[in-house]
Design a protein around this motif. Structure first.
Motif, mmCIF file in Angstrom:
data_model
loop_
_atom_site.group_PDB
_atom_site.id
_atom_site.type_symbol
_atom_site.label_atom_id
_atom_site.label_comp_id
_atom_site.label_asym_id
_atom_site.label_seq_id
_atom_site.Cartn_x
_atom_site.Cartn_y
_atom_site.Cartn_z
ATOM 1 N N LYS A 166 0.831 -1.202 0.000
ATOM 2 C CA LYS A 166 0.000 0.000 0.000
ATOM 3 C C LYS A 166 0.869 1.255 0.000
ATOM 4 C CE LYS A 166 -3.553 2.431 2.672
ATOM 5 N NZ LYS A 166 -4.381 2.433 3.899
ATOM 6 N N ALA A 167 1.919 1.261 0.838
ATOM 7 C CA ALA A 167 2.809 2.427 0.892
ATOM 8 C C ALA A 167 3.518 2.640 -0.444
ATOM 9 C CB ALA A 167 3.837 2.242 2.012
ATOM 10 N N ALA A 208 2.417 1.784 -3.411
ATOM 11 C CA ALA A 208 1.438 2.288 -4.370
ATOM 12 C C ALA A 208 1.159 3.769 -4.135
ATOM 13 C CB ALA A 208 0.148 1.477 -4.263
ATOM 14 N N GLU A 209 1.033 4.156 -2.880
ATOM 15 C CA GLU A 209 0.758 5.556 -2.561
ATOM 16 C C GLU A 209 1.912 6.462 -2.981
ATOM 17 O OE1 GLU A 209 -0.046 5.430 1.597
ATOM 18 O OE2 GLU A 209 -2.159 4.866 1.332
ATOM 19 N N GLU A 210 3.145 5.960 -2.880
ATOM 20 C CA GLU A 210 4.323 6.756 -3.239
ATOM 21 C C GLU A 210 4.673 6.638 -4.719
ATOM 22 O OE1 GLU A 210 6.188 8.878 -1.524
ATOM 23 O OE2 GLU A 210 4.946 8.690 0.270
ATOM 24 N N GLY A 211 4.043 5.708 -5.413
ATOM 25 C CA GLY A 211 4.335 5.517 -6.830
ATOM 26 C C GLY A 211 5.698 4.920 -7.085
#
Length: 295
Positions: A61-62, A64-67
């Motif tokens: 998740k982290a 994905a959030e940071e790309g």
């Protein structure tokens, strides 16, 4: 006269050999997760490992959030076959290993009279011998790239703390081992650093799995001292804990500095706290300070 065997130097050639690769252990949460995200954000090919890949949801998740892209793999630091498979897999897939961050570890609260020696051995196995397992497997490859060996220890690796005898002993051992290894590794082009966090948000209460009231009730003659210690320490974590991302900045310093220091604290508090020990030649300042934690 016996001679030491000469380990083979692995090849670092690969189609994308110019991309630096870092392997980080213990990335399911906390500093390990934050360091994996920070390294990937900084352009490192980041192999984020954890004992149980079923606990990788927060990591994914982290990312994905940071790309950012992470290569998430299984690695159990106390299992030499698991360690070898992970390190060899990185070399097979990427052709090089430029840095290792030994972050995996386990908290522990207890005292000698109330626990078994087997309990202490288990703490040492994870927090000390696990570090050695990963470091030994990685060193030939770090030699090949002039790489970095970074280990997250603790301010508890400098100052022994009440009811943390086993944990601090393991962290002391890591610090002593790495301090001794640093000039030897440096002679073959590998920089060695230790990272010393203080309180980091969520670690004490969530990761140790401590039933505070039950432990105090079972502490017998140590009950009052344990209650004082827990009240002081939980208060410290709740009120003044550093964020994992803040602590990970010190990991990135060791990873990217031209000439990284051997010992890097993660905050001004950690620098001042460890400084007490490093200036305390007869031990009275440290014992006097920690004595107030249990009375």
């Amino acid at each position: 006269m016996s001679t030491l065997p000469t380990p083979s130097t692995p090849s670092v050639t690969a189609p994308d050999a110019a991309v630096r690769t870092v392997l980080i252990t213990g990335t399911s949460s906390g500093i390990g997760l934050a360091a994996a995200i920070a390294a990937a954000r900084a352009g490192w090919r980041t192999v984020a490992t954890l004992r149980d890949t079923g606990r990788a949801d927060a990591l994914r998740k982290a990312a994905a959030e940071e790309g950012v892209t992470l290569d998430i793999r299984q690695l159990d630091v106390v299992d030499e076959e698991s360690v070898a498979a992970a390190v060899n897999g990185v070399i097979a897939d990427y052709g090089r290993l430029d840095a290792v961050v030994n972050n995996a570890g386990a908290g522990h609260v207890g005292t000698l009279e109330l626990e078994s020696v087997a309990d202490v051995r288990e703490v040492m196995e994870v927090n000390f011998f696990g570090v050695l397992n990963v470091s030994k497997a990685a060193l030939p490859h770090l030699r090949a790239t002039g790489g970095r060996l970074i280990t997250v220890t603790s301010v508890g690796g400098v100052i022994g703390q009440p009811f943390n005898e086993a944990y601090c002993a393991a962290k002391f051992a890591v610090e002593g081992y790495m301090e001794s290894l640093a000039p030897v590794a440096g002679a073959v082009g590998v920089d060695v650093s230790v990272i010393e966090p203080g309180a980091v948000a969520t670690e004490f209460v969530n990761n140790i799995g401590l039933d505070i009231e039950a432990r105090i009730a079972a502490a017998g003659p140590y009950a009052d001292a344990l209650r004082h210690y827990v009240e002081r320490t939980v208060g410290q974590f709740l009120d003044g804990a550093q964020t994992p991302a803040g602590a990970a900045e010190a990991v990135m310093e060791a990873l990217t500095a031209d000439r990284p220091a051997f010992r890097i604290q993660t905050s001004q508090w950690a620098r001042e706290f460890t400084g007490t020990k490093l200036a305390d030649q007869d031990g009275s300042a440290v014992v006097g300070m920690t004595g107030t934690w249990v009375s």
